[in-house]
Write a protein that holds these residues in place. Structure first.
Motif, PDB file in Angstrom:
ATOM      1  N   PRO A  11       0.780  -1.562  -0.366  1.00  0.00           N
ATOM      2  CA  PRO A  11      -0.111   0.465  -0.043  1.00  0.00           C
ATOM      3  C   PRO A  11       0.962   1.276   0.044  1.00  0.00           C
ATOM      4  O   PRO A  11       0.386   2.310  -0.936  1.00  0.00           O
ATOM      5  CB  PRO A  11      -0.952  -0.272   1.564  1.00  0.00           C
ATOM      6  N   PHE A  12       1.900   1.315   0.746  1.00  0.00           N
ATOM      7  CA  PHE A  12       2.847   2.110   0.140  1.00  0.00           C
ATOM      8  C   PHE A  12       3.445   2.898  -0.721  1.00  0.00           C
ATOM      9  O   PHE A  12       3.699   3.846  -0.900  1.00  0.00           O
ATOM     10  CB  PHE A  12       3.711   2.283   1.744  1.00  0.00           C
ATOM     11  N   LYS A  18       7.793   2.024   4.309  1.00  0.00           N
ATOM     12  CA  LYS A  18       8.046   0.370   4.142  1.00  0.00           C
ATOM     13  C   LYS A  18       7.483  -0.677   3.073  1.00  0.00           C
ATOM     14  O   LYS A  18       6.442  -0.306   2.615  1.00  0.00           O
ATOM     15  CB  LYS A  18       8.281   0.265   5.686  1.00  0.00           C
ATOM     16  N   CYS A  24      13.817  10.649   3.795  1.00  0.00           N
ATOM     17  CA  CYS A  24      13.401   9.671   4.248  1.00  0.00           C
ATOM     18  C   CYS A  24      11.509  10.533   4.883  1.00  0.00           C
ATOM     19  O   CYS A  24      11.514  11.579   4.761  1.00  0.00           O
ATOM     20  CB  CYS A  24      13.502   8.606   5.524  1.00  0.00           C
ATOM     21  N   TYR A  25      10.562  10.336   4.372  1.00  0.00           N
ATOM     22  CA  TYR A  25       9.501  10.747   5.134  1.00  0.00           C
ATOM     23  C   TYR A  25       8.895  12.206   3.620  1.00  0.00           C
ATOM     24  O   TYR A  25       8.650  12.990   4.577  1.00  0.00           O
ATOM     25  CB  TYR A  25       9.305  10.740   5.813  1.00  0.00           C
ATOM     26  N   LYS A  56       9.431  18.239   1.089  1.00  0.00           N
ATOM     27  CA  LYS A  56       9.093  18.960   2.651  1.00  0.00           C
ATOM     28  C   LYS A  56       9.312  17.135   3.177  1.00  0.00           C
ATOM     29  O   LYS A  56       8.681  16.513   2.623  1.00  0.00           O
ATOM     30  CB  LYS A  56       7.659  19.337   2.848  1.00  0.00           C
ATOM     31  N   GLU A  86       8.613  14.749   7.207  1.00  0.00           N
ATOM     32  CA  GLU A  86       8.326  15.258   8.190  1.00  0.00           C
ATOM     33  C   GLU A  86       8.819  13.975   9.141  1.00  0.00           C
ATOM     34  O   GLU A  86       8.902  13.007   9.377  1.00  0.00           O
ATOM     35  CB  GLU A  86       6.905  14.924   8.542  1.00  0.00           C
ATOM     36  N   LYS A  89       1.708   8.479   3.037  1.00  0.00           N
ATOM     37  CA  LYS A  89       1.140   8.203   3.070  1.00  0.00           C
ATOM     38  C   LYS A  89       0.209  10.278   2.590  1.00  0.00           C
ATOM     39  O   LYS A  89      -1.198  10.057   2.112  1.00  0.00           O
ATOM     40  CB  LYS A  89       0.269   8.079   3.571  1.00  0.00           C
ATOM     41  N   ASP A  90       0.754  11.755   3.286  1.00  0.00           N
ATOM     42  CA  ASP A  90       0.235  12.353   3.142  1.00  0.00           C
ATOM     43  C   ASP A  90       0.254  12.766   1.456  1.00  0.00           C
ATOM     44  O   ASP A  90       0.209  14.496   0.957  1.00  0.00           O
ATOM     45  CB  ASP A  90       1.202  13.105   4.050  1.00  0.00           C
ATOM     46  N   SER A 112      16.394   6.429   9.060  1.00  0.00           N
ATOM     47  CA  SER A 112      16.922   6.905   8.022  1.00  0.00           C
ATOM     48  C   SER A 112      18.888   6.865   7.827  1.00  0.00           C
ATOM     49  O   SER A 112      19.274   5.929   6.885  1.00  0.00           O
ATOM     50  CB  SER A 112      17.007   8.430   8.133  1.00  0.00           C
ATOM     51  N   MET A 161       6.028  21.464  14.044  1.00  0.00           N
ATOM     52  CA  MET A 161       4.775  21.814  14.259  1.00  0.00           C
ATOM     53  C   MET A 161       3.931  21.240  15.507  1.00  0.00           C
ATOM     54  O   MET A 161       4.535  21.292  16.756  1.00  0.00           O
ATOM     55  CB  MET A 161       4.113  20.465  14.177  1.00  0.00           C
ATOM     56  N   ARG A 192      -5.606   1.132  12.425  1.00  0.00           N
ATOM     57  CA  ARG A 192      -5.130   1.699  10.924  1.00  0.00           C
ATOM     58  C   ARG A 192      -6.608   1.455  10.058  1.00  0.00           C
ATOM     59  O   ARG A 192      -6.923   1.855   9.704  1.00  0.00           O
ATOM     60  CB  ARG A 192      -5.066   0.576  10.209  1.00  0.00           C
ATOM     61  N   HIS A 200      -4.392   9.719  11.092  1.00  0.00           N
ATOM     62  CA  HIS A 200      -2.785   9.291  11.843  1.00  0.00           C
ATOM     63  C   HIS A 200      -2.156   8.816  12.591  1.00  0.00           C
ATOM     64  O   HIS A 200      -1.428   8.622  12.461  1.00  0.00           O
ATOM     65  CB  HIS A 200      -2.371   9.383   9.866  1.00  0.00           C
TER      66      HIS A 200
END
Lengths: 261, 394
Positions: free
Chosen positions: A36-37, A117, A140-141, A156, A158, A178-179, B172, B264, B307, B317
């Motif tokens: 899914p990712f 992942k 990453c991310y 960008k 997070e 997913k964002d 990472s 944030m 989920r 999320h």
């Protein structure tokens, strides 16, 4: 802009069941799907192509995985390559990332995009390892791709509760969350096209690399034992009408000193 | 036909078919009373460990062996941000000390950043030696310099084990370092031990958390592992200060430029909460989270979610608990209307006390719960809230 997206075919996780006795997977009727990712990685790759031109190519593992590559083509990927060979069996993350890097080195590539992942391995290790084998930087991310201009990309990302804007020279590997987007559904026309299109099959010979670094031989880690996850042995079922259940539960929580208002 | 790397020793095989059931990929059949492994075998090794006769063997070609006797010591990555040491570091040092003791080796910590003298002194009370890279150039985390520095340190001091937190930074950095050192890395270990040969035995969920796997890295060094926050016990502070070694911050490549870094809003921090009340599909509707929030409030806790409901868009999320969300280890976890998919269980099963409220008495969550309530959550929870309030005011 040449984009490479790495995807993996995984069991459709919600449907996995486990045999209570043996602790092994019940396999009958397990369906597979694109991790899914990875859908977000595919979508982002297609968007880059739509905005900046170029081509999206795809790479990955075992023979059955061809169906996932066709799904990706139906979404809008141009070209699919299936890396599949018995020599790749038994790969841990180091060998997997090495194999992917050998394939990517044979292609033109400005950006490599991956999901954060996979839902089955759940390590998130392959992509940063892949970037290292390729000698390119990685981020990453990534939650947003801002722009690509004169050989540099702005993204960008997070990390916990910090949002950073980064600028990195191409080529670069990113893993996306997913964002970042909303993956598209394939059109009917693309679906038809994807059914017939040729999926290239690359075997270990084609990569012409050091075969000792593929598969089991190139994997430093080894699984020595598997066992069912530990279980709670003495569940106390609290019975009665809702009020009785509530009273009993709260009295236990008080005893545990969880409720101490 | 059998694969080169995997073999069934015909004399030992009894045809019991335990391996057939164990294979996660249906690649083993019993033919003429002997196990036959398909050519498609992925060499995961599960059959090898389940065969009661030891009749299945996997062999590996030798690939330039590393002299493992030259490696010694446990190195912990002292992750910090803005001078604040990540809480997982104390847990890594706790585990690292246990491993180092068992191996009769030293425990090291590596700190990278700017103005970290105080932190280095503090970390010295938890290990034998702190390697400090203190420079304005290291104020913020960038992958290239961090990878160079840690890899070069590892090449120099040759630790047998490197532990990192499975934080966004660790996830990472660790793979990048492992690939540079060409060594094995195991993600999200739930336990770490030393075997008779002195190898690090790394336990983690495999195949989507359905089985646990013990993993070793017998022929390469260092052995690298990441561990999630709140899995291991915190280290005890010793009264002896460790040695602090100042090291020059040297790196050649630094490709990532940070243009902006914004903190944030701290809306939800479920990871550190002592009490978590979680809602799942059993709520039936998004508004159900109002009730979950109310219960969380009276217990002084945070709201979690499965989920399924996050995917439905019922809640952000940031609340997601499980394999693809956060791992939590609160004192109390109340699962409401959550059936307990393995992915969810993987993210909360180490909670001290687990309460499950669900209509379906067969829900897997009950197999993990300390207290199980079979019932309608809309009937039970309001009563629980009343009872707690009544207790609070008495």
């Amino acid at each position: 802009m040449d984009v490479i997206v790495c995807i993996k075919q995984v069991p459709a996780t919600a449907k996995i069941e486990i045999d209570e006795e043996t602790g092994t997977l019940i396999r009958e009727g397990i369906e597979v799907e694109i991790n899914p990712f990875d859908l977000y990685a595919i979508e982002e790759g297609i968007r880059i192509k739509e905005k900046y031109g170029g081509k999206v190519t795809l790479t990955m593992g075992p023979p059955q995985a061809e169906s996932s590559l066709r799904e990706a083509i139906a979404m809008g990927v141009d070209d699919a390559i299936l890396l599949s060979d018995k020599a790749f069996a038994g790969s841990d993350t180091l060998a997997t990332s090495y194999t992917l890097s050998c394939a990517i080195k044979k292609l033109n590539c400005d950006i490599v995009i991956c999901g954060v992942k996979t839902t089955d391995g759940d390590t998130g290790q392959v992509c940063p390892e892949l970037a290292e084998h390729l000698g390119i930087s990685h981020v990453c991310y990534v939650t947003r791709l801002e722009e690509i201009k004169s050989g540099r990309i702005k993204v960008k990302r997070e990390l916990d509760n910090i949002c950073e804007e980064l600028e990195v020279p191409l080529p670069l590997l990113i893993t996306v969350t997913k964002d970042i987007n909303e993956p598209r559904l394939p059109s009917f026309r693309r679906k038809m096209y994807a059914k017939k299109v040729e999926i290239k099959l690359w075997k270990s010979e084609y990569l012409q690399e050091n075969c000792l670094l593929f598969g089991l031989d190139g994997s430093p880690t080894r699984v020595i034992k598997t066992f069912p996850p530990p279980k709670q042995e003495n569940t106390e079922k609290i019975i009665g009408d809702p009020l009785t259940q509530a009273k009993k539960l709260v009295s236990r929580l008080i005893k545990l000193k969880v409720v101490s208002i | 036909m059998e694969k080169k790397n995997i073999k069934v020793i015909k004399e030992k095989c009894t045809g019991c078919s335990i391996c057939v059931d164990a294979c996660p990929f249906t690649y083993i059949r019993i033919i003429n009373n002997i196990a036959a492994i398909s050519d498609d075998c992925r060499l995961c090794g599960i059959c090898v460990s389940t065969c009661p006769e030891g009749a299945i063997v996997i062999s590996k070609k030798e690939t330039g062996k590393v002299d493992i006797s030259k490696y010694s010591g446990v190195l912990v990555f002292g992750e910090q941000k803005d001078g604040r040491i990540a809480p997982v570091v104390y847990e890594l040092l706790g585990k690292g000390r246990e491993l180092a003791r068992e191996l009769n080796e030293d425990l090291f910590c590596v700190l990278l950043g700017n103005n970290l003298k105080e932190q280095a002194t503090e970390m010295g009370f938890y290990c034998d030696k702190v390697y400090l890279y203190d420079s304005p150039e290291l104020t913020s985390f960038r992958i290239d310099p961090y990878t160079s520095i840690i890899s070069n340190l590892a090449k120099k001091i040759k630790p047998s084990i490197i532990l990192l937190g499975a934080t966004p930074m660790g996830r990472s950095l660790a793979p990048r370092v492992a690939a540079r050192l060409k060594t094995g890395l195991t993600a999200d270990c739930t336990s770490l031990d030393i075997d008779a040969e002195g190898n690090l035995v790394q336990t983690r969920p495999a195949f989507g958390g359905n089985v646990m796997a013990r993993i070793i890295c017998p022929e390469s060094r260092p052995q690298m592992a990441t561990v999630r926050y709140k899995i291991m016990r915190k280290a005890e502070k010793s009264s002896n200060p460790g040695l602090i070694v100042n090291r020059l911050c040297e790196f050649k490549i630094d490709r990532v430029k940070i243009l902006e870094s914004v903190k944030m809003k701290e809306g939800t921090n479920i990871v550190d909460a002592d009490v978590i009340v979680s809602g799942g599909k059993g709520l039936g509707r998004p508004e159900g989270f109002k009730l979950i929030k109310e219960l969380a409030d009276v217990l002084g806790g945070a709201v979690g979610a499965s989920r399924a409901v996050v995917d439905e868009g019922w809640i952000s999320h940031l609340h997601q608990i499980g394999l693809s969300g956060r791992t939590v280890r609160p004192k109390l976890y109340v699962a409401c209307g959550i059936s307990g998919a393995v992915q969810h269980l993987a993210g909360m099963k180490t909670s001290d006390t687990i309460v499950a409220i669900n209509k379906d008495s067969n829900a897997p969550i009950f197999s993990l719960a300390h207290y199980g309530i079979v019932g309608d959550l809309y009937e039970v929870i309001p009563k629980v809230i009343e009872e707690i309030r009544a207790y609070g005011s008495s």
